[in-house]
Structures are given as C-alpha cells and as structure tokens.
Design a protein around this motif. Structure first.
Motif, short mmCIF file in Angstrom:
data_model
loop_
_atom_site.label_atom_id
_atom_site.label_comp_id
_atom_site.label_asym_id
_atom_site.label_seq_id
_atom_site.Cartn_x
_atom_site.Cartn_y
_atom_site.Cartn_z
N ASP A 285 134.03 142.98 4.25
CA ASP A 285 132.97 143.19 3.28
C ASP A 285 133.41 144.24 2.26
OD1 ASP A 285 131.47 141.42 4.74
OD2 ASP A 285 130.32 142.97 5.80
N ASN A 286 132.91 144.13 1.06
CA ASN A 286 133.26 145.08 0.01
C ASN A 286 132.16 146.11 -0.17
OD1 ASN A 286 135.88 144.35 -1.29
ND2 ASN A 286 134.87 142.37 -1.50
N SER A 287 132.55 147.36 -0.38
CA SER A 287 131.61 148.42 -0.71
C SER A 287 131.17 148.27 -2.17
CB SER A 287 132.26 149.78 -0.51
OG SER A 287 133.28 149.99 -1.50
N PRO A 288 130.09 148.94 -2.59
CA PRO A 288 129.70 148.88 -4.00
C PRO A 288 130.81 149.27 -4.96
CG PRO A 288 127.91 149.78 -2.69
CD PRO A 288 129.08 149.63 -1.76
N GLN A 289 131.53 150.35 -4.67
CA GLN A 289 132.61 150.75 -5.57
C GLN A 289 133.70 149.70 -5.63
OE1 GLN A 289 132.59 153.47 -7.66
NE2 GLN A 289 134.44 152.53 -8.52
N MET A 290 133.98 149.06 -4.53
CA MET A 290 134.99 148.01 -4.52
C MET A 290 134.54 146.82 -5.37
SD MET A 290 135.98 148.23 -0.47
CE MET A 290 137.20 146.91 -0.45
N ILE A 291 133.26 146.51 -5.35
CA ILE A 291 132.74 145.41 -6.17
C ILE A 291 132.87 145.77 -7.64
CG2 ILE A 291 130.67 144.09 -6.76
CD1 ILE A 291 129.89 144.27 -3.79
N TRP A 292 132.62 147.03 -7.99
CA TRP A 292 132.86 147.47 -9.37
C TRP A 292 134.34 147.31 -9.73
CZ3 TRP A 292 130.94 148.85 -14.01
CH2 TRP A 292 131.78 149.54 -14.88
N ASP A 293 135.21 147.81 -8.87
CA ASP A 293 136.64 147.81 -9.16
C ASP A 293 137.21 146.40 -9.25
OD1 ASP A 293 136.64 150.59 -9.16
OD2 ASP A 293 137.29 150.74 -7.08
N LYS A 294 136.78 145.52 -8.35
CA LYS A 294 137.38 144.18 -8.27
C LYS A 294 136.74 143.17 -9.21
CE LYS A 294 138.70 144.52 -3.37
NZ LYS A 294 138.57 143.88 -2.03
N LEU A 295 135.44 143.31 -9.49
CA LEU A 295 134.75 142.27 -10.26
C LEU A 295 134.10 142.80 -11.52
CD1 LEU A 295 133.71 139.26 -10.34
CD2 LEU A 295 131.59 140.18 -9.34
N ILE A 296 133.14 143.71 -11.37
CA ILE A 296 132.29 144.10 -12.50
C ILE A 296 133.11 144.65 -13.65
CG2 ILE A 296 130.32 145.48 -13.23
CD1 ILE A 296 129.64 143.41 -11.08
N SER A 297 133.99 145.58 -13.37
CA SER A 297 134.74 146.24 -14.44
C SER A 297 135.84 145.36 -15.03
CB SER A 297 135.38 147.53 -13.91
OG SER A 297 136.37 147.24 -12.93
N GLN A 298 136.16 144.26 -14.36
CA GLN A 298 137.30 143.44 -14.76
C GLN A 298 136.92 142.28 -15.68
OE1 GLN A 298 140.49 144.46 -13.84
NE2 GLN A 298 139.23 146.20 -13.17
N HIS A 299 135.64 142.05 -15.89
CA HIS A 299 135.20 140.89 -16.67
C HIS A 299 134.29 141.37 -17.80
CE1 HIS A 299 136.91 137.92 -13.91
NE2 HIS A 299 136.61 138.80 -12.97
N ASP A 300 134.76 141.19 -19.01
CA ASP A 300 134.06 141.77 -20.17
C ASP A 300 132.72 141.11 -20.44
OD1 ASP A 300 134.00 143.72 -22.13
OD2 ASP A 300 134.82 142.40 -23.67
N GLN A 301 132.49 139.94 -19.87
CA GLN A 301 131.19 139.28 -20.08
C GLN A 301 130.05 139.99 -19.37
OE1 GLN A 301 133.31 134.97 -19.88
NE2 GLN A 301 131.14 134.96 -19.40
N ILE A 302 130.36 140.73 -18.31
CA ILE A 302 129.30 141.38 -17.53
C ILE A 302 128.82 142.62 -18.27
CG2 ILE A 302 128.68 142.46 -15.35
CD1 ILE A 302 130.92 140.80 -14.03
N PHE A 303 127.55 142.62 -18.66
CA PHE A 303 127.00 143.77 -19.39
C PHE A 303 125.86 144.44 -18.64
CE2 PHE A 303 123.96 140.54 -20.48
CZ PHE A 303 122.78 141.20 -20.80
N LEU A 304 125.35 143.81 -17.59
CA LEU A 304 124.18 144.35 -16.89
C LEU A 304 124.29 144.02 -15.41
CD1 LEU A 304 121.30 145.65 -17.05
CD2 LEU A 304 120.41 143.34 -17.46
N VAL A 305 124.00 145.02 -14.56
CA VAL A 305 123.97 144.86 -13.12
C VAL A 305 122.59 145.31 -12.62
CG1 VAL A 305 124.98 145.55 -10.90
CG2 VAL A 305 126.46 145.24 -12.90
N LEU A 306 121.98 144.50 -11.76
CA LEU A 306 120.68 144.81 -11.17
C LEU A 306 120.83 144.91 -9.66
CD1 LEU A 306 118.55 142.20 -13.15
CD2 LEU A 306 118.93 144.60 -13.74
N CYS A 307 120.13 145.87 -9.04
CA CYS A 307 120.22 146.03 -7.59
C CYS A 307 118.94 146.63 -7.03
CB CYS A 307 121.42 146.90 -7.21
SG CYS A 307 121.37 148.59 -7.85
N GLY A 308 118.79 146.50 -5.71
CA GLY A 308 117.65 147.07 -4.98
C GLY A 308 118.18 147.90 -3.81
#
Length: 430
Positions: A285-308
């Motif tokens: 499983d990936n931690s939140p920071q790992m998800i940022w490092d591997k996916l969110i920060s790597q794709h310029d189309q992503i502009f918004l993240v929502l979480c609970g």
C-alpha cells in the motif's frame, strides 16, 4: 429555503437579492457550476445510530436528507451541481474478522480490548448499513455523474494487525497506543458500488475502472470545460496508481480532479493517521506522500485533490514537477455530534453523527482567473457555516482548538484562485 442556484449566486456575487431568485436551468457554456463533496457518511448509516437499536433518532434520515438536497439541486433539476464526489467511509462496520486475501499472505489479528468490540463483524452491515448507503445514492441515479470511493470502513474486514498490537495502557494523547488497524477485502463495496452495479454499468460518463470499480474514473462537462475525475481506493497500491496514470494518458489535456479517502491530516500534512497506516502495515500500500510523489505531482493535468478520513478540514497548495499548482483539500465532518446533544444523547465518548455538513465547491469560470468558492453547508440545520453563530462553539475544540473563532470559520469558507488554469487547459479541455 432558497434554491441552490440562488444560494450559489449569493456566494459568488454576494447579492442578498439573489436569495429570492428562482433557480433556472444551467445552460451549456454557463460560467458557474458546483461540485458537491460528501465526506464520510459512516455515522449516519451506522446501525447503532438508529431507533431500532435504541438510539434517540434515525441518523440515516440525515444522510437521505443530504442526498435528496443534492438530487434536488443538480443541473438536470435546475440547479448547478455538475458532479458529486463521495470521499469514502460510506458505512461503518465490517462482516469479516480478516479477509481471506490477507490471511493467505500471513497477516494475523491481535487482541485489542478497546477496539475489538467496536469493529466486531456483524451481519447488520449487509442488512442495515449497506442498504441505507445504496438507498441514499439511488437518489442521484440518472441525474448527475458521481463517484464513490472505498474508505477503510468500507472494506470487508478491519482488524488490529499483530505486528502493531495495542500498548498495555491507552494514552488518549497518543492514538498509536491503540494499536494499528488494517483493512482488507472489497467484496462488500463492489456489491454496491462496483463497476457492474446499476449505478455505473453502461453509463457514458463512467469511463474507466480498475479492481472491479474500487478505482474508477468519470468525465463531466461544466463551465465550458470537460473535466476528468479519478477516484482511488484507500492507500492505493502501485497497480491503482499505474491504472490512474493510464487513464490520464487516455484523456490528455483534461483538467483532472483526484479523490481519495486518506491523504492529508487537519494540519495539512500528507501523513496517515497512526491508527491506520496502510503502508506501515503492508508495504504494497502507498502512503499519502508516496501517492503525491508517484502520481499527483507527476501529471500536470491534476489540479485538485479531495480527501476525507481525518476529522476536520485543511487546505494546501504545492507545485507539481512542472511548476503548476495542485490544490489539496480535506473535509471530514463525521465527528460532529451536536445533533446527538440536541436529542439528549448521553455518552462518556463524543457521539459523532455528521450533522448534515458537506462541502459545496462553486467554480466561477467567468473571469480571467477562475475562482473556486468553497462553502460548508448543513442540510440538517439548513445553514452555511458562516451563517451559524454557534459554529465555533460546537466544533472548534475537537477540530482546530489552536485557532481563533474567526480563523476557524475561514477553514470552512474560503476561495481558491486557479491562477494557472487557463494556461494549462484552454487549448485542450474545451
């Protein structure tokens, strides 16, 4: 009360007159639309929070009321809600002590005097909680594109991991002393919200899925743009992130929103709750920071993240590897229990319900710089947070005790300027 369209005109334009303006259908090319964000609903549908179990009221009615409000105010009904994002923990309890997949991999449970009773498997998940969740989301069927993702409570099992047992004595100031929970199995979730469910099968806006629908993608059109939304399962493993990357490649250039249950705490840190750290318990499983490092920060189309998941609210903005802004927003109101207090419920522990609070994110695309107006609204109290004088007195001590009342109010009422949105998407998303 005022219609949703008139309410959002008031929010965006600040006009008191707009409170009495009748709602009108949202036309193609309109500059304003709203995303309704539904944080953790588990305490509404919790079988112990219903009159059949001796509770003071049926909390699930508050959930149905919230979903009906959304249904009444979607674009197809004359409002301006163009998309609905459910952030997981749809229901509360589990049906198994440990799922077969984790048991086969050698995972074991540890006794937990504090948590075992709360997370004891019960058939009332399938007889009470899951049917209530289905009933609520059925109110949206055929009316609006929406997403539902699994939170840790939506897994078939959630047990104390034998590698992280509870301490001999629980310290309320250190939640790790409770031991570490780990979830597993998604058969229950797929049976209600899987890719073959009536909610999503053959829907043209439901464009991709993975792991039976535990991860899923949707497209909606609003404000003159096409938007891609990707929902990820709890502490998404690499297979989920690889799938998400493939979806982004399939729909190049679309402004993309990613929703997941566990991503950010109420201080704005991308860290897991120590009570349920998926990566620590299972390196797959990936931690939140790992998800940022591997996916969110790597794709310029992503502009918004929502979480609970984390009780409270937070917002942060970081540059991705291309230097563009990614806005990350937490909202979770499950721990709010003023409605239980109003009903005279007595308990040694605070009774979380949710009190009808949800997020309304209104996009104003009319200016050179698009603006997202974030408001927090209770379908129970029928008020915005900023119009509720008791708001800080009710909730601040449990969520953001270090803030002033005014600063606390601003955590649930703020604007996000999408300063680089036109530069990133005008050539590709219209």
């Amino acid at each position: 009360m005022a219609s949703f369209s008139s309410l959002t005109r008031r929010l965006v334009l600040g006009s008191a007159i707009a409170l009495v303006v009748l709602a009108s259908p949202v036309l193609a090319g309109d500059d304003s639309f709203t995303i309704a964000v539904i944080p953790d609903t588990q305490n509404y549908v919790d079988y112990t929070h219903q009159t059949a179990e001796g509770f003071a009221f049926d909390a699930n009615r508050m959930f149905f009321e919230q979903m009906q409000y959304i249904a009444d105010n979607v674009e197809s009904a004359g409002g301006d809600i163009a998309f609905v994002a459910g952030l997981g923990d749809v229901w509360q309890h589990q049906t198994l002590k440990i799922d077969p997949g984790h048991a086969a991999r050698g995972f074991k449970t540890a006794p937990n005097p504090v948590l075992d009773a709360h997370f004891a498997p019960t058939p009332k998940v399938t007889s009470v909680e899951m049917p209530a969740a289905r009933k609520g989301y059925e109110l949206l069927m055929g009316k609006v594109p929406f997403s539902v993702i699994p939170g840790n409570h939506d897994y078939d099992a959630m047990w104390t991991d034998s590698k992280f047992p509870p301490a001999a004595k629980f310290d309320p100031k250190d939640m790790s002393t409770l031991g570490m929970l780990h979830p597993g199995g998604l058969d229950n979730f797929r049976s209600v919200f899987g890719n073959q469910s009536a909610f999503f099968k053959d829907k043209p806006w439901y464009v991709a899925s993975h792991d039976g629908g535990a991860d899923a993608a949707q497209i909606f059109t609003a404000g003159g743009y096409r938007f891609l939304h990707i929902g990820l399962q709890f502490d998404a493993p690499d297979a989920s992130l690889d799938w998400a990357a493939s979806v982004i490649r399939r729909f190049p250039g679309l402004p993309t929103i990613v929703s997941m249950h566990d991503y950010m705490d109420k201080d704005g840190k991308r860290i897991p709750n120590p009570m349920i750290d998926g990566h620590a318990a299972d390196p797959q499983d990936n931690s939140p920071q790992m998800i940022w490092d591997k996916l969110i920060s790597q794709h310029d189309q992503i502009f918004l993240v929502l979480c609970g998941h984390e009780h409270g609210q937070a917002m942060r903005t970081d540059p991705n590897r291309f230097g563009h802004k990614v806005h990350q927003v937490l909202a979770d109101y499950q721990d709010r229990g003023q409605t239980a207090k109003d009903a005279g419920v007595k308990s040694d522990w605070p009774i979380g319900i949710g009190d009808g609070w949800m997020r309304l994110m209104t996009f104003d695309m009319s200016g050179e710089v698009p603006v997202v107006k974030v408001r927090t609204y209770s379908t129970h109290y029928k008020k915005l947070s900023v119009d509720t004088p008791e708001y800080a007195a009710w909730y601040k001590a449990h969520e953001q005790p270090h803030l002033s009342d005014a600063d606390y109010q601003r955590m649930d009422d703020f604007s996000i300027e999408l300063t680089d949105f036109r530069e990133r998407f005008d050539a590709s998303a219209k």
